[in-house]
Design a protein around this motif. Structure first.
Motif, PDB file in Angstrom:
ATOM      1  N   PHE A  63      -3.406   6.001  13.996  1.00  0.00           N
ATOM      2  CA  PHE A  63      -2.167   5.632  13.315  1.00  0.00           C
ATOM      3  C   PHE A  63      -2.389   4.428  12.419  1.00  0.00           C
ATOM      4  N   LEU A  64      -1.700   4.431  11.283  1.00  0.00           N
ATOM      5  CA  LEU A  64      -1.748   3.329  10.330  1.00  0.00           C
ATOM      6  C   LEU A  64      -0.320   2.921   9.977  1.00  0.00           C
ATOM      7  N   ALA A  66       1.731   2.216   7.195  1.00  0.00           N
ATOM      8  CA  ALA A  66       1.516   2.563   5.785  1.00  0.00           C
ATOM      9  C   ALA A  66       1.845   1.391   4.867  1.00  0.00           C
ATOM     10  N   ASP A 215      -4.274  10.953   1.641  1.00  0.00           N
ATOM     11  CA  ASP A 215      -3.020  10.659   2.338  1.00  0.00           C
ATOM     12  C   ASP A 215      -1.958  11.530   1.683  1.00  0.00           C
ATOM     13  N   ILE A 268      -4.536  11.880   6.037  1.00  0.00           N
ATOM     14  CA  ILE A 268      -3.541  11.029   6.689  1.00  0.00           C
ATOM     15  C   ILE A 268      -2.184  11.678   6.464  1.00  0.00           C
ATOM     16  N   THR A 270       1.527  11.258   6.135  1.00  0.00           N
ATOM     17  CA  THR A 270       2.564  10.266   5.871  1.00  0.00           C
ATOM     18  C   THR A 270       3.765  10.972   5.264  1.00  0.00           C
ATOM     19  N   SER A 291       0.644   8.070   9.504  1.00  0.00           N
ATOM     20  CA  SER A 291       1.103   6.734   9.142  1.00  0.00           C
ATOM     21  C   SER A 291       2.578   6.764   8.798  1.00  0.00           C
TER      22      SER A 291
END
Length: 365
Positions: A63-64, A66, A215, A268, A270, A291
């Motif tokens: 997990f990021l 964002a 992403d 990713i 998002t 994210s």
């Protein structure tokens, strides 16, 4: 004196914190994804391994946080709170567009604070595709150095640019510039959409261009067209307001974009990721990490403890989802079966994707 770019950054932050800026009539698609429950998980939930290797860095969970902000003095404590929480919980974090710091070096502190507060975290920088032409390789390298970045994200936000009166609408040559800059940088390049998604056609072009990760930034979360509607109303700009309203929900929803972007690159997820269950669904669909930004904006204005609280809750939800799917590791979750139904199934079928394969455990496909 605060420059125009910096002023716009604080406007965006306040609008995201105080106004409804999420998609209105389109969803990210997570409700169309069903993880297959294992009544006999045969695991100890407290011993699951959530860690993952991502672009050369070990994360405690895939997990990021964002890219959210930076570029205005008032964003220093916001980024400090976000970064401190990311460091504590072992996840990654991105900064907002660093353009403001190029326009005004005084604003560099609002970005540097992220690395100061998260010395061991995976941190990525951020620059718009439209700015690469202006900054060149040396300019991008300066952005990386500014925060000792582990990667640099090149964001594609042409929907927003099309609506902003000050937007950069010249998208010609961006792919060539991305292909040119990738081999010249010492860190991985992530290309990220900002709410309108990535198609299979563009994912293949980005793969060929040499980027390190995609992403998807799909529709269903924050609408930057919607954000621009509020800005347009404040300045009584009827045309920009009309365009923002019309394109508020435009784009490829996140779940569909995850599958569209499944090429031989890390991805990713998002766009509308709001729970740990959404994270789990993203990973099962093939994303390398997920994210989110908007759920952390309000808490970041309160401080690190509030951010860590939201993040801890999401990771607890993610752990529970893995347990209930009988997945002891992220590798197991990648191979877990999922069923796709509803609008997302119809969309992907028309686009030529065979989603039935996702319903069969990947280790026996």
């Amino acid at each position: 004196m605060i420059n125009t770019t910096s002023k716009r950054k604080i406007e965006h932050l306040k609008l995201c914190a105080e106004s409804h800026v999420e998609a209105r009539n389109v969803s990210a698609g997570f409700e169309d994804v069903t993880l297959i429950h294992r009544a006999l998980p045969e695991l100890n939930m407290d011993e699951l391994d959530l860690s993952v290797e991502f672009l050369g860095k070990r994360l405690q969970a895939p997990f990021l946080i964002a890219s959210i902000t930076g570029g205005h003095p008032d964003t220093v404590p916001v980024n400090a709170a976000l970064a401190a929480a990311a460091e504590e919980l072992g996840v990654g974090i991105g900064v907002g567009s660093q353009r403001a710091a190029i326009d005004d070096p005084v604003q560099e502190a609002s970005f540097r604070v992220v690395r100061d507060e998260a010395p061991h975290a995976f941190v990525y920088g951020n620059v718009g595709a439209a700015q690469i032409r202006e900054y060149g390789v040396e300019g991008v390298e300066k952005l990386i150095e500014m925060i000792d970045a582990d990667a640099i994200a090149i964001h594609l936000n042409f929907l927003q640019e099309a609506i902003q009166p000050e937007g950069d609408r010249d998208a010609s040559g961006c792919l060539d510039m991305i292909a040119e800059i990738c081999p010249l940088l010492d860190v991985p390049v992530i290309v990220k959409e900002t709410g309108a998604g990535i198609s299979r056609e563009d994912a293949l072009l980005l793969q060929k261009a040499g980027v390190s990760a995609i992403d998807v930034g799909g529709a269903g979360g924050t609408s930057w067209a919607g954000v621009e509607v509020y800005r347009a109303r404040e300045r009584e700009d009827s045309l920009s307001e009309h365009l923002g309203e019309l394109f508020w929900d435009f784009g490829i929803p996140t779940v569909a974009s995850i599958i569209e972007s499944r090429v031989s690159l890390p991805t990713i997820a998002t766009g509308g990721v709001r729970t740990g269950l959404d994270i789990a669904k993203s990973i099962a669909l093939g994303a390398s990490a997920a994210s989110s930004a908007l759920p952390f904006v309000g808490p970041a204005l309160e401080g690190k403890t509030a951010v860590a609280g939201v993040l801890s809750r999401m990771l607890a939800e993610f752990r529970a989802a893995m347990f209930l799917c009988g997945c002891g590791s992220i590798r197991d979750l990648h191979n877990a079966p999922v069923v796709i139904t509803g609008w997302t199934l119809e969309y992907l079928t028309q686009r030529g994707f065979n989603v039935k394969d996702y319903a069969v455990p990947q280790d026996i496909v």
